[in-house]
Design a protein around this motif. Structure first.
Motif, PDB file in Angstrom:
ATOM      1  N   SER A  62       0.777  -1.059  -0.029  1.00 44.14           N
ATOM      2  CA  SER A  62      -0.089   0.225  -0.539  1.00 44.14           C
ATOM      3  C   SER A  62       1.226   1.373  -0.249  1.00 44.14           C
ATOM      4  O   SER A  62       0.752   1.957  -1.224  1.00 44.14           O
ATOM      5  N   SER A  63       1.916   1.093   0.886  1.00 43.42           N
ATOM      6  CA  SER A  63       2.963   2.441   0.558  1.00 43.42           C
ATOM      7  C   SER A  63       3.401   2.640  -0.588  1.00 43.42           C
ATOM      8  O   SER A  63       3.625   4.079  -1.464  1.00 43.42           O
ATOM      9  N   THR A  64       3.785   1.290  -1.347  1.00 41.53           N
ATOM     10  CA  THR A  64       4.627   1.658  -2.531  1.00 41.53           C
ATOM     11  C   THR A  64       3.367   2.182  -3.794  1.00 41.53           C
ATOM     12  O   THR A  64       3.971   3.205  -4.351  1.00 41.53           O
ATOM     13  N   ASN A  65       2.349   1.327  -3.861  1.00 43.22           N
ATOM     14  CA  ASN A  65       1.317   2.400  -4.296  1.00 43.22           C
ATOM     15  C   ASN A  65       0.941   3.908  -4.257  1.00 43.22           C
ATOM     16  O   ASN A  65       0.415   4.439  -5.221  1.00 43.22           O
ATOM     17  N   GLY A  66       1.276   4.001  -2.753  1.00 42.93           N
ATOM     18  CA  GLY A  66       0.667   5.282  -2.492  1.00 42.93           C
ATOM     19  C   GLY A  66       1.815   6.296  -3.237  1.00 42.93           C
ATOM     20  O   GLY A  66       1.757   7.423  -3.381  1.00 42.93           O
ATOM     21  N   PHE A  67       3.346   5.984  -3.428  1.00 42.41           N
ATOM     22  CA  PHE A  67       4.022   6.694  -3.813  1.00 42.41           C
ATOM     23  C   PHE A  67       3.763   6.940  -5.191  1.00 42.41           C
ATOM     24  O   PHE A  67       3.702   7.452  -5.670  1.00 42.41           O
ATOM     25  N   ASP A  68       3.875   5.582  -5.672  1.00 37.38           N
ATOM     26  CA  ASP A  68       3.502   5.873  -7.140  1.00 37.38           C
ATOM     27  C   ASP A  68       2.254   6.670  -7.644  1.00 37.38           C
ATOM     28  O   ASP A  68       2.051   7.755  -8.455  1.00 37.38           O
ATOM     29  N   ALA A  69       1.749   6.076  -6.494  1.00 39.71           N
ATOM     30  CA  ALA A  69       0.120   7.907  -7.041  1.00 39.71           C
ATOM     31  C   ALA A  69       0.862   8.873  -7.043  1.00 39.71           C
ATOM     32  O   ALA A  69       0.403   9.579  -7.645  1.00 39.71           O
ATOM     33  N   ALA A  70       1.041   9.526  -5.828  1.00 50.71           N
ATOM     34  CA  ALA A  70       2.314  10.933  -5.566  1.00 50.71           C
ATOM     35  C   ALA A  70       2.615  10.723  -7.233  1.00 50.71           C
ATOM     36  O   ALA A  70       2.754  12.043  -7.660  1.00 50.71           O
ATOM     37  N   ILE A  71       3.365  10.208  -7.534  1.00 50.01           N
ATOM     38  CA  ILE A  71       4.975  10.085  -7.992  1.00 50.01           C
ATOM     39  C   ILE A  71       3.458  10.792  -9.283  1.00 50.01           C
ATOM     40  O   ILE A  71       4.257  11.620 -10.604  1.00 50.01           O
TER      41      ILE A  71
ATOM     42  N   GLU B  66       0.657  11.505 -10.226  1.00 46.68           N
ATOM     43  CA  GLU B  66       0.359  13.037  -9.462  1.00 46.68           C
ATOM     44  C   GLU B  66       1.273  14.210 -10.093  1.00 46.68           C
ATOM     45  O   GLU B  66       0.753  15.376 -10.785  1.00 46.68           O
ATOM     46  N   THR B  67       2.623  14.156  -9.720  1.00 43.67           N
ATOM     47  CA  THR B  67       3.030  15.419 -10.040  1.00 43.67           C
ATOM     48  C   THR B  67       3.389  15.404 -11.251  1.00 43.67           C
ATOM     49  O   THR B  67       3.768  16.408 -12.010  1.00 43.67           O
ATOM     50  N   ASP B  68       3.508  14.015 -12.015  1.00 44.49           N
ATOM     51  CA  ASP B  68       4.306  14.453 -13.304  1.00 44.49           C
ATOM     52  C   ASP B  68       3.092  14.717 -14.188  1.00 44.49           C
ATOM     53  O   ASP B  68       3.270  15.709 -14.811  1.00 44.49           O
ATOM     54  N   ARG B  69       1.714  14.184 -13.693  1.00 44.85           N
ATOM     55  CA  ARG B  69       0.520  15.323 -13.940  1.00 44.85           C
ATOM     56  C   ARG B  69       0.561  16.427 -14.736  1.00 44.85           C
ATOM     57  O   ARG B  69       0.151  17.286 -15.181  1.00 44.85           O
ATOM     58  N   LEU B  70       0.895  17.150 -12.742  1.00 45.04           N
ATOM     59  CA  LEU B  70       1.108  18.307 -12.586  1.00 45.04           C
ATOM     60  C   LEU B  70       1.578  19.548 -13.634  1.00 45.04           C
ATOM     61  O   LEU B  70       1.992  20.737 -13.887  1.00 45.04           O
ATOM     62  N   LEU B  71       3.192  18.680 -13.845  1.00 47.96           N
ATOM     63  CA  LEU B  71       4.633  18.731 -14.787  1.00 47.96           C
ATOM     64  C   LEU B  71       4.139  19.960 -15.992  1.00 47.96           C
ATOM     65  O   LEU B  71       4.395  20.016 -16.397  1.00 47.96           O
ATOM     66  N   LEU B  72       3.417  17.993 -16.549  1.00 41.36           N
ATOM     67  CA  LEU B  72       2.752  18.025 -18.279  1.00 41.36           C
ATOM     68  C   LEU B  72       2.253  19.483 -17.566  1.00 41.36           C
ATOM     69  O   LEU B  72       1.724  19.883 -19.405  1.00 41.36           O
ATOM     70  N   GLN B  73       1.065  19.897 -16.972  1.00 35.85           N
ATOM     71  CA  GLN B  73      -0.031  20.461 -16.726  1.00 35.85           C
ATOM     72  C   GLN B  73       0.581  21.781 -17.115  1.00 35.85           C
ATOM     73  O   GLN B  73       0.556  22.626 -17.742  1.00 35.85           O
ATOM     74  N   LYS B  74       1.808  21.778 -16.093  1.00 35.68           N
ATOM     75  CA  LYS B  74       2.298  23.274 -16.483  1.00 35.68           C
ATOM     76  C   LYS B  74       3.118  23.520 -18.126  1.00 35.68           C
ATOM     77  O   LYS B  74       3.693  24.063 -18.104  1.00 35.68           O
ATOM     78  N   ASP B  75       3.653  22.697 -18.573  1.00 35.39           N
ATOM     79  CA  ASP B  75       4.671  22.690 -19.370  1.00 35.39           C
ATOM     80  C   ASP B  75       3.602  22.971 -20.654  1.00 35.39           C
ATOM     81  O   ASP B  75       3.948  23.758 -21.786  1.00 35.39           O
ATOM     82  N   GLU B  76       2.066  22.350 -20.100  1.00 36.24           N
ATOM     83  CA  GLU B  76       1.229  22.690 -21.719  1.00 36.24           C
ATOM     84  C   GLU B  76       0.789  24.624 -21.548  1.00 36.24           C
ATOM     85  O   GLU B  76       1.215  24.679 -22.147  1.00 36.24           O
ATOM     86  N   GLU B  77       0.824  24.674 -20.485  1.00 36.98           N
ATOM     87  CA  GLU B  77       0.085  25.969 -20.019  1.00 36.98           C
ATOM     88  C   GLU B  77       1.416  26.848 -20.973  1.00 36.98           C
ATOM     89  O   GLU B  77       1.475  28.157 -21.234  1.00 36.98           O
ATOM     90  N   ILE B  78       3.136  26.552 -20.060  1.00 38.06           N
ATOM     91  CA  ILE B  78       3.852  27.450 -20.937  1.00 38.06           C
ATOM     92  C   ILE B  78       4.052  27.460 -22.286  1.00 38.06           C
ATOM     93  O   ILE B  78       4.470  29.052 -22.645  1.00 38.06           O
ATOM     94  N   ARG B  79       3.811  26.304 -22.461  1.00 38.52           N
ATOM     95  CA  ARG B  79       4.362  26.657 -24.638  1.00 38.52           C
ATOM     96  C   ARG B  79       2.167  27.093 -25.340  1.00 38.52           C
ATOM     97  O   ARG B  79       3.068  27.809 -26.395  1.00 38.52           O
ATOM     98  N   ARG B  80       1.526  26.926 -24.313  1.00 42.10           N
ATOM     99  CA  ARG B  80       0.711  27.729 -24.407  1.00 42.10           C
ATOM    100  C   ARG B  80       0.473  29.064 -24.520  1.00 42.10           C
ATOM    101  O   ARG B  80       0.737  30.207 -25.413  1.00 42.10           O
ATOM    102  N   MET B  81       1.271  29.677 -23.636  1.00 41.48           N
ATOM    103  CA  MET B  81       1.485  30.996 -23.441  1.00 41.48           C
ATOM    104  C   MET B  81       2.939  31.502 -23.929  1.00 41.48           C
ATOM    105  O   MET B  81       2.500  32.710 -25.039  1.00 41.48           O
ATOM    106  N   GLN B  82       3.538  30.779 -24.553  1.00 41.79           N
ATOM    107  CA  GLN B  82       4.672  31.070 -25.777  1.00 41.79           C
ATOM    108  C   GLN B  82       4.400  31.562 -27.136  1.00 41.79           C
ATOM    109  O   GLN B  82       4.749  31.796 -28.014  1.00 41.79           O
ATOM    110  N   ASP B  83       3.248  30.142 -27.258  1.00 44.31           N
ATOM    111  CA  ASP B  83       2.272  30.423 -28.546  1.00 44.31           C
ATOM    112  C   ASP B  83       1.982  31.489 -28.566  1.00 44.31           C
ATOM    113  O   ASP B  83       2.027  32.427 -29.754  1.00 44.31           O
ATOM    114  N   MET B  84       0.850  32.431 -27.923  1.00 43.93           N
ATOM    115  CA  MET B  84       0.154  33.606 -27.694  1.00 43.93           C
ATOM    116  C   MET B  84       1.042  34.917 -27.566  1.00 43.93           C
ATOM    117  O   MET B  84       0.621  35.607 -28.537  1.00 43.93           O
ATOM    118  N   LEU B  85       2.419  33.821 -27.028  1.00 43.11           N
ATOM    119  CA  LEU B  85       3.454  35.436 -27.252  1.00 43.11           C
ATOM    120  C   LEU B  85       3.660  35.588 -28.564  1.00 43.11           C
ATOM    121  O   LEU B  85       3.475  36.397 -29.260  1.00 43.11           O
TER     122      LEU B  85
END
Length: 435
Positions: free
Chosen positions: A381-390, A392-411
């Motif tokens: 369960s602790s390993t699964n929780g760690f994987d889930a946490a990882i 979630e972090t990747d998803r947030l990072l991907l969202q940030k990258d997408e926002e940065i790319r969209r902002m660059q396109d707008m610019l």
């Protein structure tokens, strides 16, 4: 070379009767007597030495084992003597539990068996105290020595058993005590220091059956059913002098039938070896046929036909405790002390304690398996929780990258628009100048 002969010994001369040679004769007589005494002393010493040589010594020296290769023995035949010396030096222990309601002669029988007084300060409760009487445990220990053999006897008494109005849980105290002693011995045996383990396990349980009943009661069956796989049970009919021979025989038959119907197994006598003598085999058959033992106990010394016996005085006669026609007391004492005491201890060790030990080890193994499974589940369960946490972090990072790319396109789009606007203004200015 010619050997020299020793000088002849002087011979004693008779005293002279002449007066002229009196002094010389006296001197000669004195010298001769001294020489004769010396000769006699030497002769006596030689005679004693020869006699000592020919006579065997009173305390012969132990024979030194020779290392001759041609001898026809090795020497391990002295092992029983070594075990005997070691056992006698260490001493023996025996624990006896006595169970039964008050008034059946338990204390008197124990004092009669071991020729002692274990109940000097005993107080008999009154009727008010027996209304809410509960079973308790009392231990009494005494050291007995007989012919150089020391025995540490422990008698576990259960006062209050069967004395209360509600006797449903009278068996619980007895079973708990036996289990506690097994558990304590198992703990000591599993520890680091196992050299001086004190054995307090119950080796035999004497259960007293009242003589006024027609068979075993429900309270008796409840206790025996819960104890027959934990301890060696020996049934005893107390105060058997209340019954005649026919009544005793009928009561024994009904008790054995009740035990068979309820699938209860008492202590089983070991089978005699084929090399035992006929007297021992006959004694063993008589002991087996006497179960349950109908006994009478007494600490009173009476004189019957010019002999002092232990018995009970009645208006119609004397009941001799040690007479096989009156009681099974001698058979019980022979079985319990003289012939089967060591077998009772061996059965406790090899059967009852081993069963308890196997149950403990099984429980410990099951507990370890449960703990191991719990730890495994927690780690998963602790390993699964760690994987889930990882993830979630990747998803947030991907969202940030997408926002940065969209902002660059707008610019980029804004820069292109500004550039086009600037070019249009420059063209407009040029057209105005040409006019």
């Amino acid at each position: 070379m010619k050997q020299q002969q020793p000088p002849p010994l002087p011979q004693s001369q008779p005293p002279s009767l002449s007066g002229g040679g009196g002094a010389a004769a006296a001197a000669g007589v004195g010298a001769g007597a001294a020489a004769a005494a010396e000769v006699n002393a030497v002769a006596n010493a030689i005679s004693l030495a020869e006699t000592a040589k020919s006579r065997p010594p009173l305390y012969p020296k132990p024979k030194t084992p020779s290392f001759d290769k041609d001898r026809d023995y090795i020497g391990f035949a002295t092992l029983p003597e070594q075990v005997h010396r070691k056992s006698v030096k260490r001493g023996f222990e025996f624990t006896l539990m006595v169970v039964g309601e008050s008034g059946l002669g338990k204390s008197t029988l124990i004092n009669s068996l071991f020729l002692g007084d274990l109940y000097k300060n005993r107080t008999v409760p009154n009727v008010e105290e027996r209304i809410e009487k509960t079973t308790r445990i009392e231990k009494k220990t005494m050291d007995i020595e007989e012919r150089g053999v020391r025995l540490r006897l422990t008698v576990v008494d259960t006062p209050g058993f069967g004395d209360a109005i509600n006797c449903e849980d009278s068996w619980r105290v007895c079973t708990q005590y036996i289990d506690e002693q097994f558990r304590q011995y198992f703990t000591d045996e599993s520890g680091l220091n196992r050299r001086n383990i004190q054995d307090n396990r119950v080796h035999c349980c004497l259960y007293f059956v009242p003589p006024w009943g027609h068979s075993l009661r429900q309270m008796d069956l409840d206790l025996i059913r819960r104890l027959h796989r934990k301890v060696n049970i020996v049934l005893v009919i107390g105060k058997a002098d209340c019954l005649n021979k026919t009544e005793v025989r009928n009561l024994k038959e009904r008790i054995l039938q009740d035990l068979e119907d309820n699938h209860i197994q008492l202590y089983q006598f070991p089978e005699c070896d084929s090399d035992e003598d006929d007297d021992f085999k006959q004694q063993d058959r008589e002991l087996k046929a006497s179960i349950p033992f109908a006994v009478v106990g007494s600490n009173t010394i009476l004189e019957v036909a010019g002999k002092k016996v232990r018995g009970r005085q009645y208006p119609w006669g004397v009941v001799n405790v040690e007479d096989a026609e009156h009681s099974d007391f001698i058979k019980l004492r022979t079985f319990l002390i003289s012939t089967h005491m060591q077998d009772l201890k061996d059965t406790t060790q090899d059967v009852h304690y081993e069963n308890f030990r196997a149950q403990c080890i099984s429980q410990i193994s099951q507990h370890a398996l449960r703990e191991r499974g719990k730890l495994k589940r927690d780690s998963i369960s602790s390993t699964n929780g760690f994987d889930a946490a990882i993830s979630e972090t990747d998803r947030l990072l991907l969202q940030k990258d997408e926002e940065i790319r969209r902002m660059q396109d707008m610019l980029t789009q804004m820069q292109e628009k500004l550039k086009q606007t600037h070019l249009m203004e420059m063209k407009k200015n040029d057209s105005v100048i040409d006019v």
